[in-house]
Design an enzyme around this catalytic site. Structure first.
Site, PDB file in Angstrom:
ATOM      1  CG  HIS A 318      -0.236   0.436   2.496  1.00 16.67           C
ATOM      2  ND1 HIS A 318      -0.178   1.753   2.921  1.00 16.67           N
ATOM      3  CD2 HIS A 318       0.440  -0.287   3.427  1.00 16.67           C
ATOM      4  CE1 HIS A 318       0.501   1.821   4.061  1.00 16.67           C
ATOM      5  NE2 HIS A 318       0.886   0.606   4.395  1.00 16.67           N
ATOM      6  CB  CYS A 319       1.425   4.209  -1.531  1.00 17.23           C
ATOM      7  SG  CYS A 319       0.420   4.005  -3.011  1.00 17.23           S
ATOM      8  NE  ARG A 320      -1.812  10.105   2.042  1.00 22.62           N
ATOM      9  CZ  ARG A 320      -1.645  10.406   3.314  1.00 22.62           C
ATOM     10  NH1 ARG A 320      -2.430   9.859   4.224  1.00 22.62           N
ATOM     11  NH2 ARG A 320      -0.684  11.217   3.709  1.00 22.62           N
ATOM     12  CB  SER A 326       1.584   0.547  -3.316  1.00 24.61           C
ATOM     13  OG  SER A 326       0.359   1.120  -3.732  1.00 24.61           O
ATOM     14  CD  GLU A 444      -0.497   7.059  -4.332  1.00 22.16           C
ATOM     15  OE1 GLU A 444       0.708   6.912  -4.516  1.00 22.16           O
ATOM     16  OE2 GLU A 444      -1.041   6.748  -3.291  1.00 22.16           O
TER      17      GLU A 444
END
Length: 444
Positions: A318-320, A326, A444
């Site tokens: 995951h990222c934001r 990600s 993002e």
């Protein structure tokens, strides 16, 4: 009952047409049941053409339904948020206003409408042209009784039927900032049943908790709600052992346990590891900027994810938002793990998670990485990945490195430099769905 309704509504369609989304709407009459259908044909030559159909049932157990509204989506279609879960669609000079019965259904139909608007714009569909000729058949089939037709035409009046929330903020009430509303909204939505709660009920709960009347800021709340919903979408299962998701997914313990996640790869500088005692973490601390360097980390992330697969575990990457940082890392993993070219990896990942759009800098790094992998496979120095040592997850930091707005949801309308609060500000311009979706893509 919903399955019965869907079966009856499908009988109104041509055989070659399909319902993309069916959303139940609020009605001014308690007994009446109303649906909005997003319909597209499945025949050559009609790609990207969409019609909105309004369907009426006299009551919940009715055994027949009638067509009450037809709105073709032309290239000039615009969608605006009207507050309390309502939105208006303007196309070809006609405007209709709809109010889905819950937050979750509102989010589902707005996503589909956004895709339909983009398709109509790119196709250049204009009234009087060759496109959407099949919609005239539906226009000739409108047969709902007059009171139903009036409601489809006069939905704007439904707003006036709702009593305004009582003003509870007194002179001594502290000013409420947009950032505070965002943070509180996340708390409210995390504890609510989004399949049944309406936008109005969410706003009323915000008013109860803050002691302020937010009736003049319904569109702002709906806008923020969509940004939160975008994060709350379920993670995408890209491979049997690998999920791709957002910050919200990484913070949802119940969901992580349901998906039997054992490892979490956090590809964000600004997001903390939420459950360091429960999962094995690896961190890649980068920002979502074109100049950020992900490529140097991809060997370590590959080893981490390969270890998860070999050990029978499940990983969340995951990222934001799960769309850029990600996603690029998962693409790099797929290219090396399965020997796929970038194009095939991108096609597969986007099939599982349609919104994936790594930033241009990451795409260039992926293209370069593809060249490295191709050269390595033809080099005598290439070692089979089975012989490579298994990487261990990085140690979880003791302190959070999160920065900026902890809500993680930037707004299309930034706060003024002077720090003016939400209350007492002038009326905002209408918020378009296109602007909201652009904000979501830029999270993002």
């Amino acid at each position: 009952q919903q399955e019965q309704h869907l079966h009856l509504m499908m009988q109104l369609l041509r055989p070659q047409d399909a319902i993309r989304v069916a959303v139940r709407l609020e009605s001014s009459r308690p007994q009446r049941v109303r649906y909005l259908l997003v319909v597209r044909p499945e025949e050559p030559g009609s790609e990207g053409e969409t019609v909105l159909l309004g369907v009426d049932f006299a009551h919940e157990g009715a055994t027949r339904c009638t067509l009450g509204m037809v709105l073709p989506l032309w290239s000039d279609t615009q969608v605006f948020l009207d507050g309390d879960g309502g939105f208006s669609v303007t196309s070809g000079g006609q405007t209709r206003i709809f109010k889905p019965i819950s937050v979750q259904t509102m989010w589902a139909v707005l996503q589909e409408l956004h895709r339909a608007c983009e398709a109509a714009a790119s196709g250049g569909h204009i009234p009087g042209g060759l496109a959407l000729g099949w919609a005239r058949g539906y226009e000739g089939a409108v047969s709902s009784e007059q009171s139903c037709l009036n409601e489809w035409l006069a939905m704007a009046g439904l707003e006036s039927l709702r009593p305004a929330s009582p003003s509870s903020g007194g002179p001594g009430t502290p000013e409420l900032s947009e950032q505070a509303v965002r943070a509180l909204l996340r708390e409210v939505m995390a504890s609510a049943d989004l399949e049944s709660v309406t936008s109005k009920e969410v706003r009323e709960e915000l008013e109860r908790r803050t002691g302020h009347s937010l009736a003049q800021h319904k569109d702002f709340i709906d806008n923020e709600m969509l940004l939160v919903l975008a994060q709350m979408d379920r993670p995408s299962r890209v491979f049997p052992h690998l999920y791709l998701g957002s910050e919200w997914n990484a913070a949802n313990l119940e969901e992580l346990q349901q998906n039997r996640v054992t490892h979490i790869l956090n590809v964000a500088r600004e997001i903390d590891n939420f459950f360091p005692a429960l999962f094995s973490y690896m961190n890649v601390r980068v920002d979502d900027e074109e100049g950020a360097q992900l490529l140097p980390h991809w060997n370590d992330t590959f080893l981490f994810l390969s270890h998860v697969r070999a050990s029978g575990g499940h990983a969340l990457v995951h990222c934001r938002m799960g769309l850029s940082r990600s996603a690029a890392t998962v693409l790099a993993y797929a290219m090396k793990e399965f020997g796929w070219p970038l194009e095939r990896a991108l096609q597969h990942v986007r099939h599982c998670r349609p919104g994936v759009v790594p930033n241009p800098g990451f795409m260039r790094q992926l293209d370069f990485y593809q060249g490295i992998l191709q050269a390595s496979r033809h080099s005598s120095l290439w070692e089979p990945k089975a012989a490579a040592p298994v990487a261990q997850p990085e140690e979880v930091p003791d302190t959070s490195t999160a920065t900026g707005d902890e809500s993680g949801a930037p707004s299309p309308a930034p706060e003024s430099p002077s720090g003016t609060g939400l209350l007492g500000t002038s009326r905002r311009p209408r918020i378009s769905l296109c602007a909201v979706m652009r904000s979501i893509s830029q999270l993002e």
